[in-house]
Structures are given as structure tokens and as C-alpha cells.
Design an enzyme around this catalytic site. Structure first.
Site, PDB file in Angstrom:
ATOM      1  N   HIS A  90     -11.879  22.438   0.100  1.00 37.88           N
ATOM      2  CA  HIS A  90     -13.322  22.327   0.305  1.00 37.88           C
ATOM      3  C   HIS A  90     -13.997  21.834  -0.973  1.00 37.88           C
ATOM      4  CE1 HIS A  90     -13.867  25.963  -2.054  1.00 37.88           C
ATOM      5  NE2 HIS A  90     -12.999  26.572  -1.299  1.00 37.88           N
TER       6      HIS A  90
HETATM    7  P1  TYD Z   1     -12.618  30.346   0.858  1.00 38.41           P
HETATM    8  O1  TYD Z   1     -13.714  29.960  -0.068  1.00 38.41           O
HETATM    9  O2  TYD Z   1     -12.317  29.417   1.995  1.00 38.41           O
HETATM   10  O3  TYD Z   1     -11.272  30.583   0.043  1.00 38.41           O
HETATM   11  P2  TYD Z   1     -10.400  29.532  -0.818  1.00 38.41           P
HETATM   12  O4  TYD Z   1     -11.311  28.450  -1.227  1.00 38.41           O
HETATM   13  O5  TYD Z   1      -9.966  30.265  -2.000  1.00 38.41           O
HETATM   14  O6  TYD Z   1      -9.252  29.116   0.004  1.00 38.41           O
HETATM   15  O7  TYD Z   1     -12.931  31.797   1.420  1.00 38.41           O
HETATM   16  C1  TYD Z   1     -12.058  32.483   2.285  1.00 38.41           C
HETATM   17  C2  TYD Z   1     -12.827  33.620   2.973  1.00 38.41           C
HETATM   18  O8  TYD Z   1     -13.304  34.554   2.017  1.00 38.41           O
HETATM   19  C3  TYD Z   1     -14.019  33.121   3.753  1.00 38.41           C
HETATM   20  O9  TYD Z   1     -14.062  33.846   4.977  1.00 38.41           O
HETATM   21  C4  TYD Z   1     -15.201  33.504   2.922  1.00 38.41           C
HETATM   22  C5  TYD Z   1     -14.721  34.698   2.123  1.00 38.41           C
HETATM   23  N1  TYD Z   1     -15.306  34.732   0.768  1.00 38.41           N
HETATM   24  C6  TYD Z   1     -16.303  35.636   0.488  1.00 38.41           C
HETATM   25  O10 TYD Z   1     -16.738  36.420   1.344  1.00 38.41           O
HETATM   26  N2  TYD Z   1     -16.815  35.658  -0.788  1.00 38.41           N
HETATM   27  C7  TYD Z   1     -16.382  34.816  -1.757  1.00 38.41           C
HETATM   28  O11 TYD Z   1     -16.881  34.866  -2.901  1.00 38.41           O
HETATM   29  C8  TYD Z   1     -15.359  33.864  -1.436  1.00 38.41           C
HETATM   30  C9  TYD Z   1     -14.845  32.897  -2.456  1.00 38.41           C
HETATM   31  C10 TYD Z   1     -14.840  33.861  -0.168  1.00 38.41           C
END
Ligand code: TYD
Length: 137
Positions: free
Chosen positions: A52
Site C-alpha cells: 500500500h
Molecule cells: P496494514 O496497514 O495493512 O498492515 P501492513 O501494512 O503492515 O501489512 O494493517 C493491517 C491491519 O491492522 C488493518 O486491519 C488495519 C490494522 N491497523 C491498525 O488498526 N492500526 C495501525 O496502526 C496499523 C498499522 C494497522
């Protein structure tokens, strides 16, 4: 360009026979105000994270333990950073697509962020991101 803005920042190292220490201070080592810290751990072999970009959020990524790759893209440039020491941090500006992959067993990825978690700040679709990034250039 967003990828050109990505850079490794050396963090202080206080070496000590009892164990080494590294610290991170806002403004000194991270070029933004830190509003959030999260970490990735227990990543199964072969899995990747990220996938992302953020509209406004900036990030600073540290491998607190183990190693992994961070691949960054902005629609024009692409770069791969290998993070394998707790005293290196990778600064990632906004509007940078990132993928984290090749996690070693037991690795811990610490992320300092400039914004609180905000789902609307994400581009999760690469084509949508590229379209938006293209308009910015
Ligand atoms: P995501 O940002 O997609 O993780 P990564 O980029 O590390 O693969 O987030 C995964 C899940 O965690 C999503 O459901 C949102 C949640 N999340 C939070 O609630 N707070 C946060 O600070 C982050 C980074 C994710």
C-alpha cells in the site's frame, strides 16, 4: 519523486559489553513528529506485508531484530532496501508504494509513523495509486 526521498538514516549506537543500545529522537533522527509506533512480528516464512501507499503518512522503518527487504515504488522509480541492523532506519515519504518481504525467522519490524491510523489515508490498489501519483508529477 517519492522513491528519491527514501533514504537510510544511521541511528546512534552505544556499544557496551552488557549489550548495545540504539535510540531514536524525533526531529534528530526522524524527519517528522512521531504520532504512532507499530511493529510486525511472527511473520510466517514467505509472507509479505505492506502492499500500500499513504496519501500523507510518513514512515520510518527499523529492523529491531532479524532482517527483511523493503521495496519502494512511485510509478517511475523502484528501489529495494535490505534492513538487517537495529541501527539503520529507512525513511519513506508519503505517496510511496511499499512492500515488505523476505522476513527472516523471528524478525521484528518497528514502524514509526507521522499520523495516527487512518484508513482513508491508504491507497491499497496499485493502479489507483499510480493514477494519483501521476497526477502529482
Ligand atoms: P496494514 O496497514 O495493512 O498492515 P501492513 O501494512 O503492515 O501489512 O494493517 C493491517 C491491519 O491492522 C488493518 O486491519 C488495519 C490494522 N491497523 C491498525 O488498526 N492500526 C495501525 O496502526 C496499523 C498499522 C494497522
Amino acid at each position: 519523486m517519492a522513491v528519491a526521498g527514501c533514504r537510510i538514516i544511521d541511528l546512534p549506537r552505544i556499544t557496551d559489553p552488557r549489550g548495545n543500545l540504539t535510540f531514536i529522537e524525533q526531529s534528530q533522527h526522524v524527519p517528522f513528529e512521531i504520532r504512532r509506533v507499530y511493529y510486525l512480528y511472527d511473520v510466517p516464512g514467505g509472507e509479505s506485508r505492506g502492499g500500500h501507499a499513504h496519501k500523507t503518512n510518513e514512515a520510518f522503518i527499523v529492523s529491531a531484530s532479524g532482517s527483511f527487504d523493503v521495496v519502494v515504488r512511485d510509478g517511475v522509480d523502484e528501489r529495494r532496501f535490505f534492513l538487517n541492523r537495529p541501527y539503520y532506519g529507512l525513511y519513506i515519504p508519503a505517496m510511496t508504494w511499499r512492500e515488505l518481504e523476505n522476513f527472516s525467522s523471528g524478525s521484528v519490524c518497528v514502524v514509526l509513523a507521522s499520523q495516527l491510523y487512518e484508513p482513508d489515508d491508504y491507497y491499497r490498489d496499485y493502479d489507483e495509486f499510480i493514477g494519483a501519483a501521476g497526477h502529482e508529477q
